[in-house]
Scaffold this motif. Structure first.
Motif, PDB file in Angstrom:
ATOM      1  N   ALA A  79      -2.132   7.539  -6.223  1.00 30.98           N
ATOM      2  CA  ALA A  79      -2.198   6.038  -5.787  1.00 30.98           C
ATOM      3  C   ALA A  79      -2.145   5.856  -4.105  1.00 30.98           C
ATOM      4  O   ALA A  79      -2.138   5.074  -3.609  1.00 30.98           O
ATOM      5  CB  ALA A  79      -1.426   5.066  -6.293  1.00 30.98           C
ATOM      6  N   LEU A  80      -2.191   7.217  -3.504  1.00 33.04           N
ATOM      7  CA  LEU A  80      -1.850   7.003  -1.953  1.00 33.04           C
ATOM      8  C   LEU A  80      -3.130   6.353  -1.193  1.00 33.04           C
ATOM      9  O   LEU A  80      -4.172   6.679  -1.545  1.00 33.04           O
ATOM     10  CB  LEU A  80      -1.874   8.518  -1.566  1.00 33.04           C
ATOM     11  CG  LEU A  80      -0.391   9.164  -1.898  1.00 33.04           C
ATOM     12  CD1 LEU A  80      -0.536  10.900  -1.275  1.00 33.04           C
ATOM     13  CD2 LEU A  80       0.744   8.596  -1.326  1.00 33.04           C
ATOM     14  N   GLY A  81      -2.567   5.388  -0.449  1.00 36.57           N
ATOM     15  CA  GLY A  81      -3.706   4.716   0.077  1.00 36.57           C
ATOM     16  C   GLY A  81      -4.170   3.386  -0.447  1.00 36.57           C
ATOM     17  O   GLY A  81      -5.124   2.836   0.015  1.00 36.57           O
ATOM     18  N   ARG A  82      -3.546   3.228  -1.790  1.00 37.22           N
ATOM     19  CA  ARG A  82      -3.938   2.210  -2.613  1.00 37.22           C
ATOM     20  C   ARG A  82      -2.920   1.100  -2.740  1.00 37.22           C
ATOM     21  O   ARG A  82      -2.104   1.432  -2.510  1.00 37.22           O
ATOM     22  CB  ARG A  82      -4.686   2.671  -3.724  1.00 37.22           C
ATOM     23  CG  ARG A  82      -5.826   3.715  -3.438  1.00 37.22           C
ATOM     24  CD  ARG A  82      -6.356   4.154  -4.925  1.00 37.22           C
ATOM     25  NE  ARG A  82      -6.294   3.440  -6.230  1.00 37.22           N
ATOM     26  CZ  ARG A  82      -6.227   4.030  -7.309  1.00 37.22           C
ATOM     27  NH1 ARG A  82      -6.223   5.253  -7.530  1.00 37.22           N
ATOM     28  NH2 ARG A  82      -6.103   3.392  -8.423  1.00 37.22           N
TER      29      ARG A  82
ATOM     30  N   THR B 191       8.963  -0.419   1.889  1.00 34.42           N
ATOM     31  CA  THR B 191      10.225  -0.066   1.086  1.00 34.42           C
ATOM     32  C   THR B 191       9.988   1.246   0.571  1.00 34.42           C
ATOM     33  O   THR B 191       8.831   1.717   0.480  1.00 34.42           O
ATOM     34  CB  THR B 191       9.887  -1.153  -0.346  1.00 34.42           C
ATOM     35  OG1 THR B 191       9.877  -2.431  -0.134  1.00 34.42           O
ATOM     36  CG2 THR B 191      11.129  -0.765  -1.224  1.00 34.42           C
ATOM     37  N   LEU B 192      11.181   1.756   0.562  1.00 32.43           N
ATOM     38  CA  LEU B 192      11.257   3.323  -0.198  1.00 32.43           C
ATOM     39  C   LEU B 192      11.549   3.419  -1.509  1.00 32.43           C
ATOM     40  O   LEU B 192      12.552   2.530  -1.979  1.00 32.43           O
ATOM     41  CB  LEU B 192      12.347   4.065   0.865  1.00 32.43           C
ATOM     42  CG  LEU B 192      12.073   4.228   2.341  1.00 32.43           C
ATOM     43  CD1 LEU B 192      13.146   4.990   2.785  1.00 32.43           C
ATOM     44  CD2 LEU B 192      10.993   5.277   2.272  1.00 32.43           C
TER      45      LEU B 192
ATOM     46  N   VAL C  51       6.282   2.414   0.553  1.00 32.34           N
ATOM     47  CA  VAL C  51       5.256   1.378   0.305  1.00 32.34           C
ATOM     48  C   VAL C  51       5.268   0.505   1.298  1.00 32.34           C
ATOM     49  O   VAL C  51       6.187  -0.308   1.701  1.00 32.34           O
ATOM     50  CB  VAL C  51       5.642   0.625  -1.048  1.00 32.34           C
ATOM     51  CG1 VAL C  51       4.650  -0.306  -1.402  1.00 32.34           C
ATOM     52  CG2 VAL C  51       5.690   1.820  -2.254  1.00 32.34           C
ATOM     53  N   GLU C  52       4.011   0.080   1.960  1.00 28.95           N
ATOM     54  CA  GLU C  52       3.999  -0.857   3.196  1.00 28.95           C
ATOM     55  C   GLU C  52       3.081  -2.226   2.840  1.00 28.95           C
ATOM     56  O   GLU C  52       2.200  -2.202   2.202  1.00 28.95           O
ATOM     57  CB  GLU C  52       3.205   0.070   4.317  1.00 28.95           C
ATOM     58  CG  GLU C  52       3.043  -0.891   5.538  1.00 28.95           C
ATOM     59  CD  GLU C  52       2.156  -0.216   6.526  1.00 28.95           C
ATOM     60  OE1 GLU C  52       2.733   0.062   7.804  1.00 28.95           O
ATOM     61  OE2 GLU C  52       1.207   0.490   6.279  1.00 28.95           O
TER      62      GLU C  52
ATOM     63  N   THR D 126       0.757  -1.124  -0.135  1.00 28.17           N
ATOM     64  CA  THR D 126       0.042  -0.036   0.126  1.00 28.17           C
ATOM     65  C   THR D 126       0.871   1.157   0.114  1.00 28.17           C
ATOM     66  O   THR D 126       1.704   1.308   0.955  1.00 28.17           O
ATOM     67  CB  THR D 126      -0.821   0.091   1.161  1.00 28.17           C
ATOM     68  OG1 THR D 126      -1.881  -1.364   1.350  1.00 28.17           O
ATOM     69  CG2 THR D 126      -2.042   1.155   1.458  1.00 28.17           C
ATOM     70  N   SER D 127       0.583   2.039  -0.801  1.00 26.94           N
ATOM     71  CA  SER D 127       1.404   3.467  -1.108  1.00 26.94           C
ATOM     72  C   SER D 127       0.767   4.349   0.192  1.00 26.94           C
ATOM     73  O   SER D 127      -0.398   4.564   0.239  1.00 26.94           O
ATOM     74  CB  SER D 127       1.046   4.303  -2.209  1.00 26.94           C
ATOM     75  OG  SER D 127       1.642   5.323  -2.460  1.00 26.94           O
ATOM     76  N   VAL D 128       1.658   4.564   1.063  1.00 31.91           N
ATOM     77  CA  VAL D 128       1.447   5.273   2.495  1.00 31.91           C
ATOM     78  C   VAL D 128       1.460   6.624   2.240  1.00 31.91           C
ATOM     79  O   VAL D 128       0.572   7.430   2.422  1.00 31.91           O
ATOM     80  CB  VAL D 128       2.198   4.615   3.620  1.00 31.91           C
ATOM     81  CG1 VAL D 128       1.625   5.236   4.901  1.00 31.91           C
ATOM     82  CG2 VAL D 128       1.830   3.005   3.662  1.00 31.91           C
ATOM     83  N   SER D 129       2.613   7.315   2.010  1.00 30.61           N
ATOM     84  CA  SER D 129       2.897   8.614   2.317  1.00 30.61           C
ATOM     85  C   SER D 129       4.243   8.851   1.538  1.00 30.61           C
ATOM     86  O   SER D 129       5.213   8.052   1.437  1.00 30.61           O
ATOM     87  CB  SER D 129       2.819   9.133   3.706  1.00 30.61           C
ATOM     88  OG  SER D 129       4.022   8.530   4.380  1.00 30.61           O
ATOM     89  N   PRO D 130       4.398  10.329   1.192  1.00 30.97           N
ATOM     90  CA  PRO D 130       5.747  10.620   0.714  1.00 30.97           C
ATOM     91  C   PRO D 130       6.488  10.833   1.862  1.00 30.97           C
ATOM     92  O   PRO D 130       6.266  11.204   3.004  1.00 30.97           O
ATOM     93  CB  PRO D 130       5.447  11.941  -0.269  1.00 30.97           C
ATOM     94  CG  PRO D 130       4.109  12.294   0.411  1.00 30.97           C
ATOM     95  CD  PRO D 130       3.505  11.144   0.908  1.00 30.97           C
TER      96      PRO D 130
END
Length: 72
Positions: A44-47, A33-34, A26-27, A11-15
């Motif tokens: 795609a944040l949160g997806r 992973t960074l 990416v969690e 899941t793309s969490v935050s910058p």
């Protein structure tokens, strides 16, 4: 940091901003992973996201895809 040839998903969490630049977090489960930040990630944040790291770039597959539909 993801290396060339590595497949990432989660899941793309935050910058995140570091002295070396801006990265996306990416969690997946309890791991993360960074990856280098790109504007396409913002949508795609949160997806769910996945991608394949190639050199200094990533080929993104953003969002879940629908599988085959079985109807009776």
């Amino acid at each position: 940091m993801a290396e060339s040839g590595e497949r990432i998903s989660g899941t793309s969490v935050s910058p995140c901003s570091w002295s070396s630049g801006k990265y996306a977090l990416v969690e997946r489960s309890r791991e993360f992973t960074l990856v280098p930040w790109r504007p396409v990630i913002e949508k795609a944040l949160g997806r769910q996201v996945s991608g394949l790291v190639r050199g200094s770039g990533i080929f993104w597959d953003l969002g879940r895809k629908r599988g085959p539909v079985i109807s009776t």
